[in-house]
Design a protein around this motif. Structure first.
Motif, PDB file in Angstrom:
ATOM      1  N   ASN A   1       0.846  -1.202   0.000  1.00  0.00           N
ATOM      2  CA  ASN A   1       0.000   0.000   0.000  1.00  0.00           C
ATOM      3  C   ASN A   1       0.883   1.255   0.000  1.00  0.00           C
ATOM      4  OD1 ASN A   1      -1.725   2.101   0.399  1.00  0.00           O
ATOM      5  ND2 ASN A   1      -2.633   1.325   2.293  1.00  0.00           N
TER       6      ASN A   1
ATOM      7  N   LYS B   1       3.773   3.528   6.857  1.00  0.00           N
ATOM      8  CA  LYS B   1       4.414   2.431   7.575  1.00  0.00           C
ATOM      9  C   LYS B   1       4.985   1.400   6.594  1.00  0.00           C
ATOM     10  CE  LYS B   1       3.793  -0.183  11.785  1.00  0.00           C
ATOM     11  NZ  LYS B   1       2.893  -0.589  12.848  1.00  0.00           N
ATOM     12  N   GLN B   2       4.123   0.955   5.641  1.00  0.00           N
ATOM     13  CA  GLN B   2       4.580  -0.045   4.659  1.00  0.00           C
ATOM     14  C   GLN B   2       5.653   0.540   3.743  1.00  0.00           C
ATOM     15  OE1 GLN B   2       1.417  -2.163   2.586  1.00  0.00           O
ATOM     16  NE2 GLN B   2       0.095  -2.052   4.380  1.00  0.00           N
TER      17      GLN B   2
ATOM     18  N   SER C   1       0.405   3.927   2.600  1.00  0.00           N
ATOM     19  CA  SER C   1       0.681   3.669   4.010  1.00  0.00           C
ATOM     20  C   SER C   1       2.138   4.023   4.308  1.00  0.00           C
ATOM     21  CB  SER C   1       0.434   2.185   4.322  1.00  0.00           C
ATOM     22  OG  SER C   1       1.235   1.796   5.425  1.00  0.00           O
TER      23      SER C   1
END
Length: 357
Positions: A46, A51-52, A49
């Motif tokens: 993603n 974070k990702q 995101s």
């Protein structure tokens, strides 16, 4: 307030079909970018995101400059900008972000604001929101239609005049620099404007010590950044980031600028001193902005206060001037029976819809 009411009532016409077409164009470009990003990273994830994305960039691809946050790695724009030449995926991610923002804010976002009856968007204009006295626009914000990228500029094409009418746009040329020349009473700057010379080229020639005819486009761009930076009370750090040069070089640029235009340095120092003494800044029309930051115990806050003290009187005076112009233009159009109407103000420009004749 009457002028703003007239502008809200008029609204601006939007071509629904070309807005929908624009959305489709963006969607297909986003899809292509997505595939390219996944290929370059060797897996799908993603992209929206942080974070990702952080894990992919800093753990899988092992890119430098990693900055930890509470939730993972920072993938803020300034972090990514620094990584541009480290991996080809970075510029694709930056472009992907710009396109998804264009799609959500404009292609999809604007559609919801179109009035069913007249096909126009009636935004709201606020005159008491910004600290510097500029007018702001909300629901939707019509003042920040992007123009930096070609695909961003295309959104302007969906704003169209009524049949038989045209849109006329008039803006001030370098209003803040002219205000600075006037308020600081700097002879050299005033002289350059009176001779209608290219202010950025002249600054480049003076500051970088090259003959005017040898000023390159790059030198002119650098001088332009310095010119506008000075208006904002920019620091050597800020200028070095803007121009991607060392802090030492940036310091030299700023020092040379003040040597070239000595009255400007004295003027800015006096603005800061007055704000410290009185606690407020004033525009030429005496509109006041308090600067409590100057009394802060925090050094960064005090520095921020100094930048406000340097910029608010200039940006604020420019904002006053365009407001006076708006009121006068609107009054004359109404009082003298013209069919042309003021639709929009974007800081230093006015947009008017007028019958072709």
């Amino acid at each position: 307030a009457l002028t703003l009411y007239h502008m809200e009532k008029e609204g601006i016409r939007v071509d629904r079909d070309s807005l929908a077409h624009y959305g489709k164009q963006l969607a297909s470009k986003i899809e292509v970018l997505e595939k390219e990003i996944y290929e370059l990273c060797g897996e799908s994830f993603n992209i929206n995101s942080p974070k990702q994305l952080g894990v992919i960039l800093f753990e899988k691809l092992e890119l430098p400059y990693k900055k930890k946050t509470k939730t993972g790695y920072s993938t803020a724009a300034d972090v990514l900008e620094k990584l541009k030449d480290k991996h080809p995926v970075i510029s694709k991610i930056l472009e992907y972000r710009q396109l998804t923002k264009l799609k959500s804010t404009y292609a999809d976002g604007l559609a919801g604001f179109i009035n069913e009856k007249d096909g126009r968007i009636h935004g709201k204009f606020n005159q008491t929101i910004t600290a510097t006295g500029r007018i702001s626009s909300t629901e939707p914000n019509l003042q920040n239609i992007p123009i930096r990228m070609e695909i961003g500029r295309q959104i302007r094409k969906v704003f169209v005049p009524e049949d038989g009418k045209i849109l006329i746009d008039a803006d001030y040329s370098q209003i803040e620099l002219r205000v600075l020349a006037h308020m600081s009473n700097d002879k050299r700057l005033i002289d350059a404007y009176n001779k209608a010379e290219d202010i950025h080229a002249i600054t480049a020639s003076e500051v970088f010590h090259v003959p005017l005819e040898e000023v390159t486009p790059q030198l002119r761009r650098n001088a332009k950044a310095v010119n506008f930076g000075i208006v904002y009370g920019i620091s050597a750090f800020g200028l070095s980031e803007d121009l991607s040069i060392s802090r030492k070089e940036a310091t030299k640029y700023i020092e040379q600028y003040f040597e070239t235009y000595p009255s400007i340095k004295a003027f800015q120092d006096s603005l800061v001193q007055t704000a410290k003494d009185t606690g407020v800044t004033k525009t030429m029309f005496n509109r006041i902005r308090p600067v409590p930051e100057l009394k802060s115990s925090n050094f960064m806050q005090r520095q921020f206060g100094e930048r406000i003290a340097m910029n608010a009187p200039i940006q604020g005076t420019a904002a006053d001037i365009i407001k006076i112009a708006m009121v006068r233009v609107d009054k004359r159009l109404h009082n003298e029976g013209y069919k042309a109407r003021l639709l929009l103000q974007v800081h230093d420009e006015l947009l008017i819809e007028a019958p072709k004749d």
